[in-house]
Design an enzyme around this catalytic site. Structure first.
Site, PDB file in Angstrom:
ATOM      1  N   HIS A  33      10.350  -6.315  -1.527  1.00 24.07           N
ATOM      2  CA  HIS A  33       9.291  -7.183  -2.063  1.00 24.07           C
ATOM      3  C   HIS A  33       9.898  -8.364  -2.840  1.00 24.07           C
ATOM      4  CE1 HIS A  33       6.973  -3.239  -2.017  1.00 24.07           C
ATOM      5  NE2 HIS A  33       6.147  -4.034  -1.362  1.00 24.07           N
ATOM      6  N   GLN A  57      -7.734   0.111   3.394  1.00 24.23           N
ATOM      7  CA  GLN A  57      -6.764   0.274   4.485  1.00 24.23           C
ATOM      8  C   GLN A  57      -6.194   1.683   4.563  1.00 24.23           C
ATOM      9  OE1 GLN A  57      -4.160  -2.888   2.676  1.00 24.23           O
ATOM     10  NE2 GLN A  57      -2.499  -1.648   3.503  1.00 24.23           N
TER      11      GLN A  57
HETATM   12  O1  PAF Z   1       1.844  -4.766   3.399  1.00 22.34           O
HETATM   13  C1  PAF Z   1       1.181  -4.419   2.403  1.00 22.34           C
HETATM   14  O2  PAF Z   1       1.716  -4.071   1.348  1.00 22.34           O
HETATM   15  C2  PAF Z   1      -0.335  -4.423   2.491  1.00 22.34           C
HETATM   16  O3  PAF Z   1      -0.763  -4.026   3.738  1.00 22.34           O
HETATM   17  C3  PAF Z   1      -0.943  -5.779   2.086  1.00 22.34           C
HETATM   18  C4  PAF Z   1      -0.549  -6.880   3.053  1.00 22.34           C
HETATM   19  C5  PAF Z   1      -0.515  -6.148   0.685  1.00 22.34           C
HETATM   20  C6  PAF Z   1      -2.468  -5.673   2.105  1.00 22.34           C
HETATM   21  O4  PAF Z   1      -2.928  -4.711   1.219  1.00 22.34           O
END
Ligand code: PAF
Length: 277
Positions: A33, A57
């Site tokens: 990240h 999600q």
């Molecule tokens: O890749 C991720 O961490 C997630 O799918 C995102 C793009 C932040 C959406 O919640």
């Protein structure tokens, strides 16, 4: 770095900025990240990183409740990586009750990870769309580890003419090849030792494909068998045309081999792009 939790404060913080670069995350940040944040910082506009564990999600029985929430550590890491604004809304701030309008993903979302995580990509695209609307960034940076996610976000942006440049960034790996992921922290010591075998399996598929093996399905099935023999539960190994995300054919030059598999309770994903001339 400003640490912001409400949409009103976000708009106030962005009021003077001509543009920004967004790095959406679900927190529990690792070096992968931070590489996205540093890359965002090189694009010449203030960097906004969002931290939001997006319930939409996650499927029933998935790890939404136990997903690691480490906001204070994330804030320290983001400040060190040059982030200007940390936007960490809670659910009530981001979603009405309930969020009834969702982005409907294209059919490419129903394969690969989508075949094993019903509704996952509708949830991802919906939150990404919402973050784009709130932040209105000039660009947004996403990791290539989530290859299918990145492909779908690019499609959404293109098909809905969203004024955002989507920037992909290479997967960050540990020294032994394991793709960095927040879920790696679920692995036991023995599982962590085994985990790089997923990447090794992808490398072997690439080497065989580039060495003249032509049948993508046989290559994928071979890799699945190798992993299963080592104790993995494989969701899929698949080769795709990296541009269209369709099954490769004789015209395919840019390939990607993708995999999702479980070690114990932990589901890991990875992919490897390669060119086959
Ligand atoms: O890749 C991720 O961490 C997630 O799918 C995102 C793009 C932040 C959406 O919640």
């Amino acid at each position: 770095m400003q640490r912001i939790h409400s949409v009103a404060d976000l708009h106030a913080a962005l009021a003077g900025a001509r543009s920004s670069v967004l790095v959406p995350t679900m927190g529990n940040l690792h070096e992968g990240h931070l590489q996205l944040v540093r890359h965002a910082g090189s694009l010449g506009a203030p960097v906004v990183a969002s931290v939001f564990v997006n319930r939409l999600q996650f499927g029933v029985g998935e790890d939404f409740d136990r997903y690691p929430r480490t906001l204070d550590d994330d804030a320290t890491a983001l400040a060190g990586a040059g982030c200007d604004i940390l936007f960490a809304p809670d659910e009530r701030e981001l979603y009405p009750h309930p969020q009834q309008i969702l982005i409907q993903p294209p059919p490419e979302a129903d394969q690969l990870c989508g075949a094993h995580r019903a509704g996952h990509f509708a949830g991802v695209l919906t939150v990404v769309n919402k973050l784009f609307n709130l932040v209105q960034p000039a660009a947004a940076v996403f990791g290539e580890k989530d290859f299918q996610q990145l492909w779908l976000i690019r499609s959404m942006v293109a098909q809905l003419a969203m004024p955002v440049r989507v920037v992909g960034h290479p997967t960050a790996r540990a020294d032994d090849g394991l793709a960095l992921s927040s879920r790696n922290r679920y692995l036991s010591a023995a599982e962590r030792t085994e985990a790089p075998q997923l990447y090794q399996a992808l490398c072997r598929v690439r080497d065989r494909a580039c060495g003249g093996h032509w049948d993508p399905q046989a290559l994928a099935a071979g890799a699945e068998r190798e992993l299963e023999a080592r104790g993995w539960r494989v969701d899929y190994v698949a080769l795709r045309d990296a541009v269209s995300l369709r099954e490769p054919d004789a015209r395919t030059r840019d390939w990607v081999v993708l995999a999702a598999a479980r070690l114990g309770d932990t589901r890991l994903i990875d992919n490897l792009m390669f060119r086959r001339l």
